[in-house]
Enzyme design. Structure first.
Site, PDB file in Angstrom:
ATOM      1  N   ARG A 121      54.006   0.216  34.261  1.00  0.00           N
ATOM      2  CA  ARG A 121      54.168   1.658  33.983  1.00  0.00           C
ATOM      3  C   ARG A 121      54.664   1.904  32.549  1.00  0.00           C
ATOM      4  O   ARG A 121      55.360   1.071  31.976  1.00  0.00           O
ATOM      5  CB  ARG A 121      55.111   2.273  35.024  1.00  0.00           C
ATOM      6  CG  ARG A 121      54.467   2.259  36.405  1.00  0.00           C
ATOM      7  CD  ARG A 121      55.381   2.793  37.467  1.00  0.00           C
ATOM      8  NE  ARG A 121      55.683   4.188  37.278  1.00  0.00           N
ATOM      9  CZ  ARG A 121      56.590   4.845  38.003  1.00  0.00           C
ATOM     10  NH1 ARG A 121      57.266   4.218  38.952  1.00  0.00           N
ATOM     11  NH2 ARG A 121      56.810   6.116  37.782  1.00  0.00           N
ATOM     12  N   ASP A 311      55.800  15.050  42.681  1.00  0.00           N
ATOM     13  CA  ASP A 311      55.763  14.038  43.748  1.00  0.00           C
ATOM     14  C   ASP A 311      55.146  14.582  45.041  1.00  0.00           C
ATOM     15  O   ASP A 311      54.932  13.825  45.985  1.00  0.00           O
ATOM     16  CB  ASP A 311      57.184  13.510  44.026  1.00  0.00           C
ATOM     17  CG  ASP A 311      57.709  12.688  42.859  1.00  0.00           C
ATOM     18  OD1 ASP A 311      56.885  12.206  42.046  1.00  0.00           O
ATOM     19  OD2 ASP A 311      58.933  12.525  42.743  1.00  0.00           O
ATOM     20  N   LYS A 338      52.225   6.942  38.072  1.00  0.00           N
ATOM     21  CA  LYS A 338      53.254   6.807  39.109  1.00  0.00           C
ATOM     22  C   LYS A 338      53.162   5.415  39.753  1.00  0.00           C
ATOM     23  O   LYS A 338      52.518   4.538  39.215  1.00  0.00           O
ATOM     24  CB  LYS A 338      53.104   7.927  40.145  1.00  0.00           C
ATOM     25  CG  LYS A 338      53.277   9.317  39.549  1.00  0.00           C
ATOM     26  CD  LYS A 338      54.684   9.513  39.042  1.00  0.00           C
ATOM     27  CE  LYS A 338      54.864  10.852  38.370  1.00  0.00           C
ATOM     28  NZ  LYS A 338      56.163  11.004  37.732  1.00  0.00           N
ATOM     29  N   ARG A 342      47.974   8.006  41.301  1.00  0.00           N
ATOM     30  CA  ARG A 342      47.941   8.862  42.505  1.00  0.00           C
ATOM     31  C   ARG A 342      46.756   9.818  42.537  1.00  0.00           C
ATOM     32  O   ARG A 342      46.515  10.432  43.571  1.00  0.00           O
ATOM     33  CB  ARG A 342      49.268   9.617  42.667  1.00  0.00           C
ATOM     34  CG  ARG A 342      50.370   8.713  43.165  1.00  0.00           C
ATOM     35  CD  ARG A 342      51.645   9.462  43.495  1.00  0.00           C
ATOM     36  NE  ARG A 342      52.659   8.518  43.936  1.00  0.00           N
ATOM     37  CZ  ARG A 342      53.972   8.693  43.793  1.00  0.00           C
ATOM     38  NH1 ARG A 342      54.438   9.790  43.225  1.00  0.00           N
ATOM     39  NH2 ARG A 342      54.816   7.786  44.225  1.00  0.00           N
TER      40      ARG A 342
HETATM   41  C1  S3P Z   1      62.074  11.567  38.812  1.00  0.00           C
HETATM   42  C2  S3P Z   1      61.211  12.218  37.973  1.00  0.00           C
HETATM   43  C3  S3P Z   1      59.756  12.246  38.178  1.00  0.00           C
HETATM   44  C4  S3P Z   1      59.377  11.851  39.599  1.00  0.00           C
HETATM   45  C5  S3P Z   1      60.124  10.643  40.069  1.00  0.00           C
HETATM   46  C6  S3P Z   1      61.619  10.873  40.025  1.00  0.00           C
HETATM   47  C7  S3P Z   1      63.502  11.584  38.494  1.00  0.00           C
HETATM   48  O1  S3P Z   1      59.156  11.332  37.291  1.00  0.00           O
HETATM   49  O2  S3P Z   1      57.989  11.622  39.675  1.00  0.00           O
HETATM   50  O3  S3P Z   1      59.754  10.323  41.402  1.00  0.00           O
HETATM   51  O4  S3P Z   1      64.325  11.219  39.363  1.00  0.00           O
HETATM   52  O5  S3P Z   1      63.847  11.960  37.373  1.00  0.00           O
HETATM   53  P1  S3P Z   1      58.761  11.727  35.766  1.00  0.00           P
HETATM   54  O6  S3P Z   1      59.991  12.062  35.043  1.00  0.00           O
HETATM   55  O7  S3P Z   1      58.095  10.502  35.227  1.00  0.00           O
HETATM   56  O8  S3P Z   1      57.836  12.887  35.900  1.00  0.00           O
END
Ligand code: S3P
Length: 425
Positions: A121, A311, A338, A342
């Protein structure tokens, strides 16, 4: 572990308490690395991802102890210990991106590693701003492992190219260790749990619209109570809306507006969802929800609402197969970064079940209402959210489906299946 799901002509009835929020749990424990003193976390998540954050804090010298009542007691000396091995973030992007900031400001070197999914990632999104703040981070072409050479940090003003709470939080945490002021400006508002927690702990932080500024300060250790996870609630909300005759109450669901984009979209689609009670715990809005089976119509989801439901897009795709008309999801290209891609994984697996769904470069198009045939094996791509979505889809398929590697649900929601079974009658 493979899991067979069949329709069983059951509906969802009754009520349940939604388990602890994963995002807030990460932050509640990670903040110990910047705190001196003792505090208690009530209702810490038992998902594997927050546990990765907890384990790393322990390796850095934070004392953590579960007491009989399930409360997590945290004691921090105000200075971290150099870890003797790599800091393993497991499958958790939040752990890696937030801890990278903490490690960047230490007086010692450290390495953050992760499992094969996390190691693929993108990390450049945090390496770039942290480097501008003085961080010294070596990566494998923008991916983990991250070798971090502790350094003195200084504040920056940074426009994030993507609306990501992990990127924003990483910069804000680094900002708490940096000389001068640190400002982050987002293209759209992403979840603001870090800002709310820092302000709860009396940090020098100010948010106005898309712009947040922090400066170095002492945090006040305080009891943190964590509300239920809206993202976990989303699977029950989705199932109750599409399984005929369902009616459920979900208690203690986090209702922070930067997380509840799905709720707004569903209400626009005609969903019968009522908020019964609203209250605030540790600066976060929470409440109870009453959800009833509904006839739904399609919608278009784009722009600023995307980060507020990032999400929940996979479960929305399943719900949209049961809504009349064409649902269009766009501006969601970051879904490809992700735990799985997804866009591809949702479209591929829902097609197998008989959905009319097509992939686009930044989203998907779903035509409803379709009878999902099922009768096939589906893959989870080692992605907890895919596993939970496919379980919900299985409840409306005509024939039994088999979900491969279902155990990935444990990443965020170990009690998922037992809670679902308690509602299916
Ligand atoms: C999260 C932010 C989101 C989300 C992840 C949890 C967090 O990701 O998809 O499951 O706890 O800050 P991104 O910041 O990459 O969008």
């Amino acid at each position: 572990m493979d899991k067979k799901i069949s329709k069983q002509d059951k509906r969802l009835k009754g009520e349940l308490e939604i388990p602890s929020d994963k995002s807030i749990s990460h932050r509640a424990v990670i903040i110990s690395t910047l705190t001196k003193g003792h505090y208690v976390i009530k209702n810490f998540s038992d998902g594997q991802d927050p546990y990765s954050s907890l384990k790393i804090c322990k390796k850095l010298g934070i004392i953590t102890e579960y007491k009989n009542d399930g409360e997590l007691h945290i004691t921090s000396a105000g200075e971290l210990k150099k870890p003797s091995t790599d800091l393993n973030c497991g499958n958790s992007g939040t752990t890696m991106r937030l801890m990278a900031a903490i490690m960047a400001g230490q007086k010692f070197n450290s390495t953050l590693s992760g499992d094969s999914s996390l190691s693929a990632r993108p990390m450049q999104r945090i390496i770039a701003p942290l480097s501008l703040m003085g961080a010294k981070i070596k990566s494998n072409k923008g991916t983990a492992p991250l070798e971090i050479c502790g350094n003195k940090l200084h504040g920056i003003k940074y426009n994030t190219p993507i609306a990501s709470a992990q990127v924003k939080s990483s910069i804000l945490l680094a900002g708490l260790m940096a000389d001068g002021e640190t400002t982050v400006i987002e293209p759209y508002l992403s979840r603001n749990h870090t800002e709310l927690l820092l302000s709860y702990m009396n940090a020098n932080i100010k948010s106005e619209g898309l712009c947040t500024t922090v400066t170095k300060c002492e945090l006040t250790p305080k009891e943190i109570e964590i509300c239920g996870d809206f993202s976990s609630a989303a699977y029950f909300i989705g199932a109750a809306l599409i399984v005929p005759n369902s009616k459920i109450i979900l208690r203690n669901v986090g209702l922070n507006p930067t997380r509840t984009g799905l709720l707004e979209v569903l209400q626009k689609m005609g969903a019968d969802i009522k908020i019964l009670d609203k209250r605030t715990v540790s600066n976060e809005l929470t409440g109870d929800m009453l959800i009833s089976y509904s006839e739904l119509k399609s919608s278009t989801i784009e722009k600023s609402i995307i980060p507020r439901m990032i999400d929940e897009i996979p479960i929305l795709a399943i719900i949209a197969t049961q809504a009349s008309g064409q649902t269009i999801i766009k501006d969601a290209a970051d879904l490809r970064n992700k735990e799985s891609d997804r866009i591809k994984s949702v479209v591929t697996e829902l097609k197998k079940l008989g959905a009319s769904i097509e992939e686009t470069s930044d989203g998907m198009v779903i035509n409803g209402k379709t009878n999902l045939k099922g009768g096939v094996e589906v893959e989870t791509y080692h992605d907890h959210r895919l596993a939970m979505c496919l379980y919900v889809a299985g409840l409306i398929c005509q024939k039994e489906i088999l979900i491969k590697d279902f155990e990935w649900v444990k990443i965020s929601f170990p009690e998922f299946e037992s809670l679902f079974s308690s509602l299916l009658i």
